[in-house]
Design a protein around this motif. Sequence first.
Motif, PDB file in Angstrom:
ATOM      1  N   MET A  39      -5.556   5.690  -3.333  1.00 35.60           N
ATOM      2  CA  MET A  39      -4.514   5.922  -2.252  1.00 35.60           C
ATOM      3  C   MET A  39      -4.983   6.897  -1.092  1.00 35.60           C
ATOM      4  O   MET A  39      -5.317   8.050  -1.323  1.00 35.60           O
ATOM      5  CB  MET A  39      -3.198   6.633  -2.894  1.00 35.60           C
ATOM      6  N   TYR A  58      -2.406  10.121  -9.655  1.00 36.52           N
ATOM      7  CA  TYR A  58      -1.644   8.989  -9.619  1.00 36.52           C
ATOM      8  C   TYR A  58      -2.257   7.569  -9.128  1.00 36.52           C
ATOM      9  O   TYR A  58      -1.873   6.524  -9.735  1.00 36.52           O
ATOM     10  CB  TYR A  58      -0.277   9.259  -8.580  1.00 36.52           C
ATOM     11  N   ASP A  59      -3.184   7.897  -8.114  1.00 35.22           N
ATOM     12  CA  ASP A  59      -3.698   6.584  -7.412  1.00 35.22           C
ATOM     13  C   ASP A  59      -5.188   7.096  -6.823  1.00 35.22           C
ATOM     14  O   ASP A  59      -5.173   7.500  -6.036  1.00 35.22           O
ATOM     15  CB  ASP A  59      -2.856   6.002  -6.366  1.00 35.22           C
ATOM     16  N   ALA A 110       5.181   8.193  -9.347  1.00 30.71           N
ATOM     17  CA  ALA A 110       5.393   6.952  -9.756  1.00 30.71           C
ATOM     18  C   ALA A 110       6.806   6.440  -9.502  1.00 30.71           C
ATOM     19  O   ALA A 110       7.190   5.613  -8.849  1.00 30.71           O
ATOM     20  CB  ALA A 110       4.935   6.778 -11.277  1.00 30.71           C
ATOM     21  N   THR A 140       2.605  13.082 -12.268  1.00 33.84           N
ATOM     22  CA  THR A 140       2.428  11.636 -11.857  1.00 33.84           C
ATOM     23  C   THR A 140       3.684  10.854 -12.111  1.00 33.84           C
ATOM     24  O   THR A 140       3.961   9.808 -11.297  1.00 33.84           O
ATOM     25  CB  THR A 140       1.393  11.268 -12.870  1.00 33.84           C
ATOM     26  N   SER A 166       0.947  -1.068  -0.121  1.00 31.93           N
ATOM     27  CA  SER A 166      -0.030   0.054   0.029  1.00 31.93           C
ATOM     28  C   SER A 166       0.839   1.347  -0.091  1.00 31.93           C
ATOM     29  O   SER A 166       1.965   1.336   0.521  1.00 31.93           O
ATOM     30  CB  SER A 166      -0.935  -0.021   1.174  1.00 31.93           C
ATOM     31  N   ASN A 167       0.473   2.264  -0.600  1.00 30.16           N
ATOM     32  CA  ASN A 167       0.856   3.687  -0.796  1.00 30.16           C
ATOM     33  C   ASN A 167      -0.007   4.645   0.229  1.00 30.16           C
ATOM     34  O   ASN A 167      -1.099   4.492   0.009  1.00 30.16           O
ATOM     35  CB  ASN A 167       1.019   4.063  -2.024  1.00 30.16           C
TER      36      ASN A 167
END
Length: 222
Positions: free
Chosen positions: A49, A45-46, A118, A114, A4-5
């Motif tokens: 998250m 990006y996510d 990443a 992004t 997980s981030n």
Amino acid sequence: MTNSNIAIIVAGGKGVRMGADIPKQFIEVQGKPVLMHTLEAFRRYDALMPLILVLPAVQFGFWDELCRKHAFTLSHTVVAGGETRFQSVKNGLQAIGTAARVAIHDGVRPLVSTETIARCFDEAARHGAVIPVVDLVDSIRQLTEGESLSVDRTAYKLVQTPQVFSSEIVLKAYEQDFSPLFTDDASVVEANGVKIHLVEGNRENIKITTEFDLRIVETLMQ
């Protein structure tokens, strides 16, 4: 360790150097506060998250008003900051609640790409402690007593955020007492004996500190 981030966005600025009536993270650019652009950069990006926003407690009400005004519904958790950035980050870390890779980012860096985010997360999965950097383009001189010396600019880098660490590494590092030598999160982690790995940042990822910085960001967002 999980895959997980998590991102912690730290926004404690008072806008003093900008001469602004409101803290710089709340100044509107392209129709919305800087801080909303920053949060959206991580959501791009996510989409799932967890985002933790660290603000001075006295700014909670104003932030709520701004979110209503701009119909800003992006999911995030708000945590009270401390007297220093060190304490604010420490407060944010206490809210992560799980083993993760933790990105710590300046709230007034809305143009982080992004690709930079990443790269930081990807390399942190391998190395545990990663920061984005960019090359110096100007010549630099070192000040000494009574004079200055030309130095090799290729031996130096400009440091950006997000700085990404495994939660185990960064939580342990923030158990240290504060030191004035801690200029960013990497310096805290490094002081605890952990090697910092570098990845390429993006030059647009500037930190809004002055009115000139704000003008640059406005131009780049057009």
